[in-house]
Design a protein around this motif. Structure first.
Motif, PDB file in Angstrom:
ATOM      1  N   SER A  96       0.863  -1.200   0.047  1.00 63.14           N
ATOM      2  CA  SER A  96       0.092   0.158  -0.005  1.00 63.14           C
ATOM      3  C   SER A  96       0.787   1.110  -0.041  1.00 63.14           C
ATOM      4  O   SER A  96       2.051   1.081   0.414  1.00 63.14           O
ATOM      5  N   GLY A  97       0.315   2.375  -0.128  1.00 63.30           N
ATOM      6  CA  GLY A  97       1.079   3.618  -0.121  1.00 63.30           C
ATOM      7  C   GLY A  97       1.447   3.781   1.301  1.00 63.30           C
ATOM      8  O   GLY A  97       2.367   4.308   1.410  1.00 63.30           O
ATOM      9  N   MET A  98       0.541   3.558   2.168  1.00 59.75           N
ATOM     10  CA  MET A  98       1.021   3.863   3.628  1.00 59.75           C
ATOM     11  C   MET A  98       1.932   2.838   3.990  1.00 59.75           C
ATOM     12  O   MET A  98       2.855   3.333   4.813  1.00 59.75           O
ATOM     13  N   TYR A 122      -1.550  13.801   3.145  1.00 63.32           N
ATOM     14  CA  TYR A 122      -2.428  12.845   3.031  1.00 63.32           C
ATOM     15  C   TYR A 122      -2.850  12.460   4.558  1.00 63.32           C
ATOM     16  O   TYR A 122      -1.907  12.417   5.521  1.00 63.32           O
ATOM     17  N   GLU A 171       4.535  17.038   0.424  1.00 67.84           N
ATOM     18  CA  GLU A 171       3.491  16.445  -0.502  1.00 67.84           C
ATOM     19  C   GLU A 171       3.069  17.679  -1.651  1.00 67.84           C
ATOM     20  O   GLU A 171       2.564  18.778  -0.998  1.00 67.84           O
ATOM     21  N   ASP A 205       6.256  13.150  -1.501  1.00 66.27           N
ATOM     22  CA  ASP A 205       5.142  12.192  -1.992  1.00 66.27           C
ATOM     23  C   ASP A 205       4.452  12.636  -3.173  1.00 66.27           C
ATOM     24  O   ASP A 205       4.101  13.862  -3.212  1.00 66.27           O
ATOM     25  N   THR A 207       2.482  11.230  -5.432  1.00 65.41           N
ATOM     26  CA  THR A 207       1.217  10.646  -6.105  1.00 65.41           C
ATOM     27  C   THR A 207       0.496  11.734  -6.757  1.00 65.41           C
ATOM     28  O   THR A 207      -0.161  11.032  -7.823  1.00 65.41           O
ATOM     29  N   SER A 227       1.407   6.499  -3.529  1.00 69.15           N
ATOM     30  CA  SER A 227       0.345   5.607  -3.407  1.00 69.15           C
ATOM     31  C   SER A 227       0.217   5.241  -4.789  1.00 69.15           C
ATOM     32  O   SER A 227      -0.183   5.860  -5.824  1.00 69.15           O
ATOM     33  N   THR A 229      -1.921   2.968  -5.908  1.00 70.71           N
ATOM     34  CA  THR A 229      -3.199   2.868  -5.979  1.00 70.71           C
ATOM     35  C   THR A 229      -3.851   4.002  -6.816  1.00 70.71           C
ATOM     36  O   THR A 229      -5.016   3.806  -7.290  1.00 70.71           O
ATOM     37  N   LYS A 230      -3.081   5.203  -6.971  1.00 75.93           N
ATOM     38  CA  LYS A 230      -3.783   6.156  -7.673  1.00 75.93           C
ATOM     39  C   LYS A 230      -3.335   6.135  -9.264  1.00 75.93           C
ATOM     40  O   LYS A 230      -3.732   5.209  -9.691  1.00 75.93           O
ATOM     41  N   ALA A 240      -1.517  -0.391  -3.702  1.00 72.27           N
ATOM     42  CA  ALA A 240      -0.220  -0.895  -3.632  1.00 72.27           C
ATOM     43  C   ALA A 240       0.612   0.701  -3.506  1.00 72.27           C
ATOM     44  O   ALA A 240      -0.027   1.746  -3.522  1.00 72.27           O
TER      45      ALA A 240
HETATM   46  C1  LIG Z   1      -3.816   7.637  -1.311  1.00 70.62           C
HETATM   47  C2  LIG Z   1      -2.494   8.200  -0.797  1.00 70.62           C
HETATM   48  C3  LIG Z   1      -1.906   7.779   0.184  1.00 70.62           C
HETATM   49  C4  LIG Z   1      -2.233   6.343   0.738  1.00 70.62           C
HETATM   50  O1  LIG Z   1      -1.992   5.492  -0.077  1.00 70.62           O
HETATM   51  P1  LIG Z   1      -2.469   4.132  -0.013  1.00 70.62           P
HETATM   52  O2  LIG Z   1      -2.182   3.161  -1.307  1.00 70.62           O
HETATM   53  O3  LIG Z   1      -4.001   4.327   0.305  1.00 70.62           O
HETATM   54  O4  LIG Z   1      -2.237   3.189   1.282  1.00 70.62           O
HETATM   55  C5  LIG Z   1      -0.565   8.614   0.338  1.00 70.62           C
HETATM   56  N1  LIG Z   1      -0.494   9.758  -0.121  1.00 70.62           N
HETATM   57  C6  LIG Z   1      -1.099  10.318  -1.128  1.00 70.62           C
HETATM   58  C7  LIG Z   1      -1.037  11.542  -1.482  1.00 70.62           C
HETATM   59  C8  LIG Z   1      -2.456   9.651  -1.474  1.00 70.62           C
HETATM   60  O5  LIG Z   1      -3.027  10.088  -2.331  1.00 70.62           O
END
Ligand SMILES: *Cc1c(COP(=O)(O)O)cnc(C)c1O
Length: 425
Positions: A96-98, A122, A171, A205, A207, A227, A229-230, A240
């Motif tokens: 995960s991103g976290m 975030y 960020e 970060d 993302t 992240s 995931t985005k 992820a």
């Molecule tokens: C979503 C997000 C995260 C966390 O990522 P996950 O994949 O949800 O664990 C961290 N930083 C930013 C900027 C995000 O948008």
């Protein structure tokens, strides 16, 4: 192709994978396996020596496959492909991103150390800093988007923790206001406080804007976090994360990852390999659509303010200068104030049809949400006000649908917003 250096988008389909490994399969299969067979005991011994750092890798020696918590072909190929966009030495992917964020912080911050970070972050990251890291004796200092280099240096000096500063974490663009933070200025702040025996790492970060539209390593960052995931995953079907940086930094992060056990699994790795093939066309379409949407919103009588980076110009010289230096696009995230307050914002959100009412971002489908009561609900009320995260603010992650359909959906949802003053006029 002789010496030609191919663009990342040309390499996303095959880089780092050899069909001979898998019966000629054009695509890298899912290596759904926990463990790997050694040819001989001597080979197993050699792999472990390298994996545990008992000796250096020999010049042409490859890191052998041992066990999927340490390495797996889907993850290694994914990591190799991700390095191309940011031109990083190495990459580590996470479940995960976290887990990417928390592993970086746990590796580089020890009790008594201090981290300086930009606000807003975030929500999960801010929670980890405030409620987890502080329990391990890490000091936290914040600065706000919009503060200058000298103001930030002043904050660190006044905190009394300047001698233990170990990491600056930012960020940019900030979510959901799209305020930019100057990465190069943060590098200068890190250098200002660092000492020979105490390097200060700058972590970004990325993302919101990466890996296409902002390359933090080029502006002085040491570590990039995602992240995945985005935008990288991009289809709202996988969670992820990823970290990129020098070989030395990623080696430390991968070692901690081995013992926290928060690496991504092979199925996640495979999904992301598939996503990466269309990363550039997806993000470019999203950015083009976002400009159309922003241009529609800015002229709408029920919209009071639009936060879209593609609109920056000389009227905001400080942010515009950072934008020109640091960003390669206006991006595909925007937010706007609907005339009225929470009631009017909710009327808008409840009437969307094509655009989905959901948090998260960067996916193929357009998403809308209400930061004040959703993603940013945890923020201190005074700070929310300070950042203009009010009841009337809506955030949109623009997807790849036809821009006219997205705009038509926004237009009909705005028709359902009743603004008292406008009705009377
Ligand atoms: C979503 C997000 C995260 C966390 O990522 P996950 O994949 O949800 O664990 C961290 N930083 C930013 C900027 C995000 O948008």
């Amino acid at each position: 192709m002789n010496d030609r250096k191919l663009h990342p988008e040309s390499l996303m389909m095959s880089y780092g994978y050899n069909p001979e490994w898998s019966e000629g399969a054009i695509k890298c299969p899912i290596f759904q396996t926990s463990t790997f067979v050694f040819k001989t005991a001597e080979e197993g011994k050699a792999f472990f020596e390298v994996a545990y750092g008992l000796r250096d890798q020999r010049p042409n020696e490859k890191m052998g496959l041992i066990y999927s918590r340490i390495n797996n072909p889907d993850l290694e190929i994914l990591e190799n492909r991700l390095t191309l966009w940011d031109e990083a030495d190495d990459c580590a992917v996470f479940e995960s991103g976290m887990s990417a964020v928390s592993t970086v912080m746990l590796e580089f911050l020890k009790p008594g150390d201090t981290i300086l970070y930009s606000s807003p972050l975030y929500g999960g990251t801010e929670h980890f800093l405030q409620h987890v890291l502080t329990q391990f004796g890490v000091n936290i200092i914040r600065f706000k988007t919009g503060q200058s280099r000298d103001e930030i240096i002043d904050i660190v000096n006044k905190s009394g923790h300047s001698a233990t500063l170990k990491m600056i974490y930012i960020e940019t663009p900030a979510n959901p206001t799209n305020d930019l933070i100057d990465i190069a200025a943060c590098r200068q702040i890190a250098d200002h406080f660092s000492a020979k025996v105490r390097p200060i790492y700058l972590a970004v970060d990325n993302t919101y804007f990466g890996p296409l539209w902002q390359h933090p390593l080029k502006h002085g960052a040491d570590i990039i976090l995602y992240s995945a995931t985005k935008y990288i995953g991009g289809h709202s079907d996988v969670i992820a994360g990823a970290v990129l940086g020098s070989s030395e930094i990623i080696k430390r992060i991968k070692t901690l990852r081995t013992f926290l056990g928060n690496m991504a699994g092979p199925w996640t790795g495979w999904l992301l390999l598939r996503s990466l093939e269309t990363l550039k066309p997806r993000m470019e379409t999203q950015a083009r659509n976002a400009r159309h949407v922003a241009e529609f919103l800015v002229n709408h009588p029920k919209v009071e303010r639009v936060n879209y980076l593609g609109f920056l110009d000389e009227s905001n010289p400080v942010q515009y200068e950072i934008f020109k230096r640091q960003c390669l696009s206006g991006g595909a995230m925007l937010s706007f104030d609907v005339a009225g307050g929470e009631k009017e914002a909710f009327a808008f959100l409840n009437h969307l049809k094509l655009i989905k009412l959901a948090v998260s971002l960067g996916s193929t489908e357009s998403l809308a949400e209400h930061p004040a009561t959703m993603t940013h609900v945890d923020l201190d009320p005074a700070e929310k006000l300070d950042l203009n995260i009010t009841g009337k603010l809506i955030r949109i992650s623009v997807g790849v649908e036809h821009h006219e359909d997205i705009i038509a959906d926004i237009a009909q949802a705005l028709d359902h917003v009743q603004v008292p003053e406008l009705e009377m006029a």
